[in-house]
Design an enzyme around this catalytic site. Structure first.
Site, PDB file in Angstrom:
ATOM      1  N   ARG A 261       1.124  -1.169   0.106  1.00  0.00           N
ATOM      2  CA  ARG A 261      -0.102  -0.177  -0.215  1.00  0.00           C
ATOM      3  C   ARG A 261       1.009   1.216   0.003  1.00  0.00           C
ATOM      4  O   ARG A 261       0.417   2.442  -0.489  1.00  0.00           O
ATOM      5  CB  ARG A 261      -0.863   0.123   1.262  1.00  0.00           C
ATOM      6  CG  ARG A 261      -2.042   1.320   1.215  1.00  0.00           C
ATOM      7  CD  ARG A 261      -3.227   1.054   2.057  1.00  0.00           C
ATOM      8  NE  ARG A 261      -3.012   0.274   3.353  1.00  0.00           N
ATOM      9  CZ  ARG A 261      -2.594   0.849   4.286  1.00  0.00           C
ATOM     10  NH1 ARG A 261      -2.004   2.119   4.261  1.00  0.00           N
ATOM     11  NH2 ARG A 261      -2.373   0.115   5.508  1.00  0.00           N
TER      12      ARG A 261
ATOM     13  N   TYR B  66     -14.648  16.602 -17.079  1.00  0.00           N
ATOM     14  CA  TYR B  66     -15.172  15.329 -17.195  1.00  0.00           C
ATOM     15  C   TYR B  66     -15.988  15.055 -16.239  1.00  0.00           C
ATOM     16  O   TYR B  66     -16.038  15.401 -15.094  1.00  0.00           O
ATOM     17  CB  TYR B  66     -13.824  14.387 -16.795  1.00  0.00           C
ATOM     18  CG  TYR B  66     -13.884  12.846 -16.801  1.00  0.00           C
ATOM     19  CD1 TYR B  66     -14.356  12.122 -17.683  1.00  0.00           C
ATOM     20  CD2 TYR B  66     -14.080  12.412 -15.421  1.00  0.00           C
ATOM     21  CE1 TYR B  66     -14.419  10.860 -17.854  1.00  0.00           C
ATOM     22  CE2 TYR B  66     -14.357  10.789 -15.472  1.00  0.00           C
ATOM     23  CZ  TYR B  66     -14.632  10.125 -16.627  1.00  0.00           C
ATOM     24  OH  TYR B  66     -14.907   8.920 -16.473  1.00  0.00           O
TER      25      TYR B  66
ATOM     26  N   ASP C 225      -5.753  18.489 -15.819  1.00  0.00           N
ATOM     27  CA  ASP C 225      -5.955  17.311 -16.336  1.00  0.00           C
ATOM     28  C   ASP C 225      -5.590  17.097 -17.972  1.00  0.00           C
ATOM     29  O   ASP C 225      -5.975  17.749 -18.568  1.00  0.00           O
ATOM     30  CB  ASP C 225      -7.352  16.918 -16.263  1.00  0.00           C
ATOM     31  CG  ASP C 225      -7.676  15.369 -16.615  1.00  0.00           C
ATOM     32  OD1 ASP C 225      -7.255  14.915 -17.570  1.00  0.00           O
ATOM     33  OD2 ASP C 225      -8.865  15.067 -16.113  1.00  0.00           O
TER      34      ASP C 225
ATOM     35  N   LYS D  29      -6.695   5.920 -20.661  1.00  0.00           N
ATOM     36  CA  LYS D  29      -6.853   6.336 -22.016  1.00  0.00           C
ATOM     37  C   LYS D  29      -5.472   6.073 -22.778  1.00  0.00           C
ATOM     38  O   LYS D  29      -5.032   5.094 -22.774  1.00  0.00           O
ATOM     39  CB  LYS D  29      -7.312   7.970 -21.957  1.00  0.00           C
ATOM     40  CG  LYS D  29      -8.484   8.303 -20.836  1.00  0.00           C
ATOM     41  CD  LYS D  29      -9.739   7.522 -21.123  1.00  0.00           C
ATOM     42  CE  LYS D  29     -10.726   7.457 -19.958  1.00  0.00           C
ATOM     43  NZ  LYS D  29     -11.086   8.602 -19.565  1.00  0.00           N
TER      44      LYS D  29
HETATM   45  C1  LIG Z   1     -11.398   9.107 -18.228  1.00  0.00           C
HETATM   46  C2  LIG Z   1     -11.132  10.431 -17.694  1.00  0.00           C
HETATM   47  C3  LIG Z   1     -11.065  10.396 -16.392  1.00  0.00           C
HETATM   48  C4  LIG Z   1     -11.172   9.558 -15.053  1.00  0.00           C
HETATM   49  O1  LIG Z   1     -10.357   8.492 -15.290  1.00  0.00           O
HETATM   50  P1  LIG Z   1     -10.903   7.141 -14.701  1.00  0.00           P
HETATM   51  O2  LIG Z   1      -9.497   6.152 -15.327  1.00  0.00           O
HETATM   52  O3  LIG Z   1     -11.999   6.444 -15.565  1.00  0.00           O
HETATM   53  O4  LIG Z   1     -10.934   7.057 -13.239  1.00  0.00           O
HETATM   54  C5  LIG Z   1     -10.447  11.903 -15.787  1.00  0.00           C
HETATM   55  N1  LIG Z   1     -10.417  12.822 -16.742  1.00  0.00           N
HETATM   56  C6  LIG Z   1     -10.555  12.709 -17.867  1.00  0.00           C
HETATM   57  C7  LIG Z   1     -10.340  13.998 -18.899  1.00  0.00           C
HETATM   58  C8  LIG Z   1     -11.134  11.539 -18.686  1.00  0.00           C
HETATM   59  O5  LIG Z   1     -11.355  11.314 -19.983  1.00  0.00           O
END
Ligand SMILES: *Cc1c(COP(=O)(O)O)cnc(C)c1O
Length: 424
Positions: A77, A130, A213, A238
């Site tokens: 952890r 998001y 992000d 992604k």
């Molecule tokens: C998918 C996504 C998230 C969330 O990510 P997860 O891996 O699904 O928790 C956050 N920001 C953006 C821009 C995303 O496309």
């Protein structure tokens, strides 16, 4: 903030793609294994009680890290070799000092926000966000007395300042949270303008942080730390993972900030497991190959769509007109238009659904950034949680379809889009 590239050859820094197969791992750690194995273990054996004591002193911050003494492995952890090697490799792309990996993008975002925000704080955020992040800010953090205030992605520094002044939020500002380009409209936020606003509202007692992000363009086509951001976040689900087979998240920044986030990660338990870490290391070896191919494919696809009579509008960063103020920000901040395209289809929701239902090679699914091309309908799927009025204001209409372009042959992708549009 910038860390010197740690591996040089004949006086030149090696590029990240040259280091993704080997950096941070030594075969002598694992019987000479060329690849970093999966360290599927919950705990680690100490050589002696004295060593165990020393490792715990590092873990609780009672002893400072130094060149000679590094914190050792204790419990998965807190740390695990797959995560540590992966974190070191990830710092190379964004030229960050430090990195922390999570079991999802949302875990990365929520742990980071919880570490730096306090009751009474305001968080200024770019719109649209998001869906999961939007919900976290509006429905979860508000329970802890944190107030979210939105600004349009395209806002200038003056417009951001106006919101801060008129909202009575400036003295309680804790963070500026940015998502750029925004999903699904590809609107760009000026990161340097946000960094300047954060600087102006920082005090000696408290620095206002800028978190970005960077899931859509990074780390190949946009590097927020170079434009003044303090923290970069990713849904590694992604492009970084890139094969639609894992969920993970990443945060990068200075060692000082990342150490704090890592501390909270240990207590929330939001770290990634060794298997996810290993899969991500495998993915990073082809990150540049995949993202470059996807970016090139997207240009062919966007050029086809822009001329199609059934397509009303194409939202694609490679098509921004030179006189558009967004074009200046794009040129300053991004090095390529990426592989996300949205389109408005003439005929509204029924036409959009007909198009989606007739696609053959593109799969009808949310998510993005994988090797296969995907299509979805933001207003009824990824963005259906937004109130209709907000959706309308942000230009997320019933006629919009979002495409994530994969690594297939571009002519096959175009053939599929063409036959699905013919069916409308
Ligand atoms: C998918 C996504 C998230 C969330 O990510 P997860 O891996 O699904 O928790 C956050 N920001 C953006 C821009 C995303 O496309």
């Amino acid at each position: 903030m910038k860390k010197k590239r740690p591996v040089r050859l004949q006086g030149k820094d090696l590029r990240p793609e040259s280091l993704m197969m080997t950096y941070g791992y030594h075969p002598e750690w694992s019987e000479g294994a060329l690849k970093c194995p999966i360290f599927q273990t919950s705990t680690f054996v100490f050589k002696s009680a004295e060593e165990g004591k020393k490792f715990f002193e590092f873990a609780w911050g009672l002893r400072k890290k130094s060149a000679r003494a590094e914190p050792g492995l204790i419990y998965s952890r807190l740390n695990n070799p797959d995560l540590e090697v992966l974190e070191d490799r990830l710092t190379l792309w964004d030229e960050a000092e430090a990195c922390v990996v999570f079991e999802s993008g949302m875990a990365a975002i929520s742990t980071t926000l919880l570490e730096f925000l306090r009751p009474g704080d305001t968080v200024l955020y770019s719109e649209p966000l998001y869906g999961g992040t939007d919900y976290l800010l509006k429905q979860v953090l508000t329970r802890f007395g944190i107030r979210p205030v939105g600004f349009r992605a395209e806002s200038s520094l003056e417009e951001i300042e106006k919101i801060l002044r008129h909202g009575g939020t400036s003295e309680k500002l804790g963070m500026i949270y940015v998502e750029t380009p925004s999903n699904p409209t590809n609107a760009i936020v000026d990161i340097a303008a946000c960094a300047e606003a954060a600087r102006r509202h920082s005090t000696r007692k408290r620095r206002v942080l800028v978190a970005v992000d960077n899931t859509f363009l990074g780390p190949l086509w946009q590097q927020p730390l170079k434009h003044g951001a303090d923290l970069v976040l990713y849904s590694a689900t992604k492009y970084m993972g890139g094969h639609s087979d894992l969920i993970a998240g990443v945060c990068l920044g200075s060692s000082e900030l990342i150490d704090r986030i890592k501390g909270l990660r240990s207590f929330l338990g939001t770290m990634a497991g060794p298997w996810t870490g290993w899969l991500l290391m495998r993915s990073l070896e082809t990150l540049k190959l995949r993202m470059t191919c996807q970016m090139k494919n997207a240009r062919y696809v966007a050029d086809f769509l822009v001329d199609h009579p059934k397509v009303e509008r194409v939202y694609y960063l490679g098509h921004l007109p030179a006189q558009d103020p967004q074009h200046r920000v794009y040129r300053k901040q991004c090095t390529a238009p990426g592989a996300m395209i949205s389109i408005d289809i003439i005929g509204g929701e029924s036409a959009a659904f007909k198009f989606l239902n007739n696609l053959k090679l593109f799969k009808l699914a949310v998510s993005l950034g994988g090797t296969e091309s995907l299509a979805e309908h933001p207003s009824s799927m990824t963005h259906s949680e937004l109130v209709p009025e907000t959706r309308h204001r942000l230009g997320i209409t019933d006629k919009m379809v979002r495409l994530s372009i994969g690594v297939e042959h571009p002519e096959d992708l175009i053939a599929d889009l063409k036959q699905a549009l013919d069916a409308v």
